[in-house]
Write a protein that holds these residues in place. Structure first.
Motif, short mmCIF file in Angstrom:
data_model
loop_
_atom_site.label_atom_id
_atom_site.label_comp_id
_atom_site.label_asym_id
_atom_site.label_seq_id
_atom_site.Cartn_x
_atom_site.Cartn_y
_atom_site.Cartn_z
N UNK A 150 0.82 -1.30 0.10
CA UNK A 150 -0.07 0.03 -0.03
C UNK A 150 0.96 1.18 -0.03
N UNK A 151 2.04 1.37 0.62
CA UNK A 151 3.09 2.46 0.92
C UNK A 151 3.56 2.71 -0.33
N UNK A 152 3.97 1.93 -1.09
CA UNK A 152 4.67 2.35 -2.42
C UNK A 152 3.68 2.87 -3.67
N UNK A 153 2.27 2.89 -3.58
CA UNK A 153 1.75 3.13 -4.66
C UNK A 153 1.94 4.60 -5.02
N UNK A 154 2.18 5.48 -4.03
CA UNK A 154 2.36 6.71 -4.57
C UNK A 154 3.49 7.25 -4.90
N UNK A 160 8.02 0.40 -9.18
CA UNK A 160 8.97 -0.45 -9.97
C UNK A 160 9.97 -1.47 -9.17
N UNK A 161 10.33 -0.87 -8.22
CA UNK A 161 11.40 -1.83 -7.35
C UNK A 161 10.57 -2.97 -6.70
N UNK A 204 0.04 -1.70 -9.30
CA UNK A 204 1.21 -1.59 -9.65
C UNK A 204 1.34 -1.69 -11.34
N UNK A 205 0.35 -2.03 -11.80
CA UNK A 205 0.05 -1.81 -13.42
C UNK A 205 1.39 -2.55 -14.13
N UNK A 285 -6.91 6.23 -11.61
CA UNK A 285 -7.23 5.95 -12.84
C UNK A 285 -6.27 5.46 -13.89
N UNK A 286 -4.93 5.80 -13.61
CA UNK A 286 -3.81 5.36 -14.56
C UNK A 286 -3.33 4.03 -13.96
N UNK A 287 -3.45 3.59 -12.76
CA UNK A 287 -3.02 2.59 -12.30
C UNK A 287 -3.38 1.36 -12.95
#
Length: 734
Positions: A150-154, A160-161, A204-205, A285-287
Motif C-alpha cells: 500500500x505504501x509504495x503506490x504513491x 517499479x522496485x 502496480x500496473x 485511474x491510470x493505475x
C-alpha cells in the motif's frame, strides 16, 4: 520481407488511453546514419512505406509483455507497442534491444522509468534505500506485506522496485498459496490482508505480474483473494459465479487449446476489471492502464484467431441457417455471433474493416435475412443486434447487398422489408425493438451518408430501389388506418362526418413537404395530393381542434418558406374553396405570394421581350409545342421550380388557355354550405398491392392511394391512366 517471425502491428497509445492501430508490417533492427544509432524500423507490408523509425535509446525502458509484445515510451505521453505474430520474432528483437542497452534478455523490463524529479531524489538517497526488501512469505507477516504494498503506490520508483521483487523467486505464487491456507483455516484477518495485497499488486500496473496472476494456475486464487473485501460484512461469491453460473458454451467445438485458454482468461480478467475491482479514484485511474491493454490485446488475438479459421466460421453459418437446426442450438449460434461482433468493437478501424469484410464474404447478411424472420424472440433480438453492428460499420455494404438480392414476386423476403415488418409488428409494449430498428432504417435511407466518392450513384439507385420495393411495406399501417369498417360504413351511408384521413398520414405529408425537395413537390402536384387534405379541412368545418391546427400549420409553412411550385398549385386548383376561410390569413397570404410571383415573372418576361422579341417568340413557340405534345407530363418535363424558372409564367398562361376549353369546374357545395372536393382517381393510379386492393374493396373511398415517387418505367402506365381518367381535379357537382 516474407518472414512471418518479424511480422508486427504497430500501436500508439492515444489521449484516451486506448491503443490505436498504425498498421501491419515487418520489423528490422539496423544502424540508421541520420539517427546515429541502431534503430527499429517497421515497413508496411502493403506498400513498403515506413510505419516506424525509432532509435534504441540507452535510457529508454523497454518492456516485454505476453511473449509477443514490446512496449516503451519515446516521449512524454507517447507510448509505442509492437505486437508480433510469432514469439520467436519478439524474442529476436528483444535480444537486440537488450544487446544495445547491455541488459540481460531474461529480464522483462530493461530498466526503471524515472522522471527527472524522482531521479534527483533517487541520487541523493543512500544506496541501501534503492532496494525493496520483501518480508518472508509467511502468515504472520501478511500485515507487514500489505502495509508495504500500500505504501509504495504513491511513488513510481518504489512501484517499479516492488514489482521486480515480487517477480523474483516466485513470490506471487507463494502469496496465493497462503490464500488457500487462510481460507482453509477461516483466517479472516489474513484474508483481509491478502485482499489489500492483491489489489495493490494489480495497481502496480505491470504486465509481467499479470502474466503470473492471470495464468490458469493462479487466476481463481486471485479472484478468491478479491472476495474478502474488509469493508464487506460477508465475502462475495465471485468464484462460484465464474465456475458454476457462467458456463462456457462451444457452439462449434474449438480444437485450438491456446484459443480456448485465451477466451477463458480474457473473460475472467474482464470480470475482475468490471465487476470485482472498485471504480478507481481520480488518483488511481491510470493505475490499471496496463490491465486495460492486457484485455485489449487478448481480444485482438481472439478475434484474429477466429477470423482466420474459415472452417470454423463456415460451419457456424451453415448450422445457423439450416432449417433442421434445433431452436436451442440456433439461439446459441446467434448469441455467439453477437458476442463475436461485440468483441470486434474493441478493434481499431483497420482490424474492424477486415473483420466485417470476412463476415460479409462468408454470408452474414443472407444468414441474418433468414434468422430475423424467425419466430423465436431471443433469436430475432440477437440478430437485430448483429444487424446494428453491420449498419454502423458500413451502411453502404448493407445497401449493396439489398440491391443485389434476387428480385422475387414476393417483396416481403427482402432484408429491409423483413426489418420494416419487425419494426411494425414489435410485440414489446415499450417498443424497444421497434425504436432500435427505426434508427437502423433511418441510417440506411439517410441521403447524408450516401455521399461516398467511390459510388456516386448510390443515392439515386438505393432510394429508387427503396421507394419501388419497400415504401409500400412501410406505409401499410398508414393506408390501413384509412379504410377501417366504420369509416367505410359512414361513407356508404352518405355521411358528412370527418374525412377518414389518418393523423399519421397528415404528419407524414408535413414531414415530406418540410424537406423542401422539388422531387417530392412535383410528385405531390402531379398526384393532386392536397385534395384529401383540403377535403378534411372543409369537413372539419368551424371546429377549432388539433386537426384544424395541423392543416393550417401545413399551409402556413408553405407560405412562410415560399415554396413556389406548391403555392401555384394550391392557388390554381383550390383557392375558390379556400378563399372563404378568413379566421386565419394563411390562404390570403398564399394568394398574395402567388400574385407577387406572377408580377415578377411578367416583369421578367417583358424585360426579356424588349431585349430580344424575336428570340422570345421562338422560345414561346417551342415551349407551347412541347406542352401540347404531352400536357400530362408538363410538370415532369419542366425544370425544378427552385428559382421559379422564366418559363413558369408562360406555362401558367398556357394552362389557363387549355383549361378554358374544358367545362368550368367548381368545388361541390355540401348541405352545410362548405365546399368539398370529390376524388376521381382511377384504380390504376394507385401504387402497390395494398392500395389496389383498397381501391377495389372500397369503391366509394374518397382518400386517394397513390405511390410516393415516380419511376421512369411507370410513366407510360400513368399516361394511359391520365388519358382514360376524364378529370384530375374537382368538377362542378350537382
Amino acid at each position: 520481407m516474407s518472414d512471418t517471425r518479424r511480422r508486427v502491428k504497430v500501436y500508439t497509445l492515444n489521449e484516451d488511453r486506448q491503443w490505436d492501430d498504425r498498421g501491419t508490417g515487418h520489423v528490422s533492427s539496423t544502424f540508421v546514419e541520420r539517427l546515429k544509432g541502431i534503430s527499429l524500423l517497421v515497413r508496411a507490408e502493403s506498400d513498403g512505406s515506413l510505419l516506424l523509425e525509432s532509435k534504441i535509446s540507452p535510457n529508454t525502458a523497454y518492456q516485454k509483455q505476453q511473449d509477443t509484445l514490446i512496449v516503451w515510451s519515446e516521449a512524454e505521453n507517447y507510448d509505442l507497442a509492437l505486437s508480433f505474430q510469432e514469439k520467436a520474432g519478439c524474442d529476436e528483437i528483444w535480444e537486440k534491444i537488450c544487446q544495445v542497452q547491455g541488459k540481460d534478455p531474461a529480464l522483462e523490463i530493461t530498466q526503471d522509468p524515472i522522471d527527472e524529479s524522482e531521479e534527483e531524489r533517487f541520487e541523493e538517497m543512500p544506496e541501501t534505500s534503492h532496494l525493496v526488501e520483501l518480508p518472508p512469505c509467511e502468515l504472520a507477516r501478511l500485515e507487514e506485506i500489505a502495509d508495504l504494498v500500500t505504501s509504495v503506490l504513491s511513488s513510481p520508483i518504489r512501484r517499479e522496485k516492488l514489482a521486480l521483487a515480487l517477480m523474483s523467486e516466485g513470490y506471487m505464487k507463494k502469496l496465493l498459496q497462503l490464500f488457500q491456507v487462510c481460507e482453509d483455516l477461516d483466517n479472516r484477518e489474513g484474508l483481509h490482508h491478502l485482499y489489500e495485497i492483491v489489489r495493490g499488486v494489480l495497481f502496480l500496473n505491470k504486465a509481467a505480474l499479470f502474466e503470473v496472476m492471470f495464468s490458469d494456475d493462479c487466476i481463481m486464487d486471485v479472484v478468491g483473494c478479491l472476495e474478502f473485501d474488509p469493508s464487506l460484512v460477508q465475502p462475495k461469491k465471485h468464484r462460484e459465479f465464474l465456475t458454476k453460473t457462467a458456463k462456457f458454451k462451444e457452439v462449434i467445438p474449438i480444437t485450438d487449446s491456446e484459443l480456448r485458454q485465451k477466451i477463458h482468461q480474457t473473460y475472467r480478467v474482464q470480470y475482475i476489471q468490471d465487476i470485482i475491482l472498485p471504480t478507481p479514484s481520480v488518483f488511481e485511474e491510470n493505475f490499471l492502464s496496463t490491465l486495460t491493454s492486457f484485455i485489449f490485446f487478448n481480444k485482438v488475438e481472439i478475434v484474429s484467431m477466429l477470423q482466420e479459421d474459415e472452417k470454423f466460421l463456415t460451419e457456424v453459418f451453415a448450422q445457423l441457417t439450416d432449417e433442421a437446426t434445433e431452436d436451442g442450438k440456433r439461439r446459441e449460434l446467434v448469441n455467439f455471433f453477437k458476442e463475436f461482433c461485440a468483441f470486434s468493437q474493441t478493434l481499431q478501424p483497420q482490424n474492424r474493416d477486415a473483420f466485417f469484410k470476412t463476415l460479409a464474404n462468408l454470408g452474414i447478411l443472407p444468414a441474418l435475412e433468414i434468422v430475423m424472420g424467425m419466430d423465436d424472440l431471443q433469436v430475432r433480438a440477437a440478430a437485430t443486434d448483429i444487424f446494428s453492428y453491420l449498419v454502423e460499420f458500413s451502411p453502404s455494404m448493407v445497401r449493396e447487398f439489398v440491391m443485389q438480392e434476387p428480385q422475387q414476386t414476393d417483396d416481403d423476403v427482402l432484408l429491409i422489408n423483413v426489418v420494416i415488418k419487425q419494426m411494425i409488428c414489435d410485440s414489446d409494449p415499450e417498443l424497444g425493438g421497434a425504436v432500435q430498428l427505426m434508427g437502423l432504417l433511418r441510417t440506411l435511407i439517410d441521403p447524408e451518408n450516401m455521399l461516398a466518392p467511390t459510388n456516386k450513384t448510390e443515392k439515386t439507385e438505393f432510394l429508387s430501389f427503396f421507394y419501388k420495393y419497400c415504401m409500400q411495406v412501410l406505409t401499410v399501417p398508414l393506408l390501413a388506418s384509412t379504410v377501417d369498417e366504420k369509416n367505410c360504413k359512414d361513407l356508404q351511408e352518405g355521411s358528412t362526418k370527418i374525412n377518414p384521413v389518418c393523423p399519421g398520414a397528415l404528419r407524414f405529408m408535413r414531414r415530406i413537404i418540410g424537406q423542401k425537395d422539388e422531387y417530392y413537390n412535383r410528385y405531390i402536384v402531379k398526384g393532386n395530393l392536397f385534395e384529401p387534405v383540403i377535403n378534411t379541412l372543409l369537413d372539419n368545418g368551424t371546429r377549432y381542434n388539433l386537426l384544424n391546427s395541423a392543416i393550417i400549420e401545413l399551409f402556413e409553412f408553405i407560405k412562410v418558406e415560399d415554396i413556389k411550385s406548391l403555392i401555384a398549385h394550391i392557388i390554381d386548383n383550390y383557392y375558390k374553396a379556400l378563399e372563404s376561410i378568413e379566421y386565419v390569413q394563411t390562404f390570403k397570404g398564399l394568394k398574395g405570394r402567388y400574385e407577387q410571383e406572377k408580377d415578377r415573372q411578367t416583369l421578367r418576361l417583358n424585360s426579356r421581350y424588349r431585349r430580344d422579341a424575336r428570340t422570345l417568340d421562338e422560345d414561346e413557340e417551342m415551349w407551347f409545342n412541347e406542352d401540347e405534345d404531352d400536357d400530362g407530363e408538363a410538370i415532369e418535363k419542366s425544370r425544378p421550380e427552385e428559382e421559379f424558372p422564366e418559363s413558369y409564367g408562360k406555362y401558367m398562361e398556357a394552362k389557363k388557355v387549355k383549361e378554358s376549353d374544358n367545362k368550368e369546374s367548381f368545388p361541390k357545395r355540401t348541405p352545410t354550405g362548405s365546399f368539398k372536393f370529390t376524388f376521381s382517381y382511377s384504380a390504376g393510379a394507385a401504387n402497390g398491392t395494398n392500395a389496389k386492393s383498397a381501391a377495389q374493396n372500397y369503391p366509394n373511398l374518397r382518400t386517394a392511394m397513390v405511390g410516393l415517387v415516380d419511376y421512369p418505367d411507370d410513366e407510360d402506365e400513368e399516361d394511359e391512366d391520365e388519358e382514360q381518367s376524364p378529370r384530375k381535379r374537382p368538377r362542378l357537382g350537382s
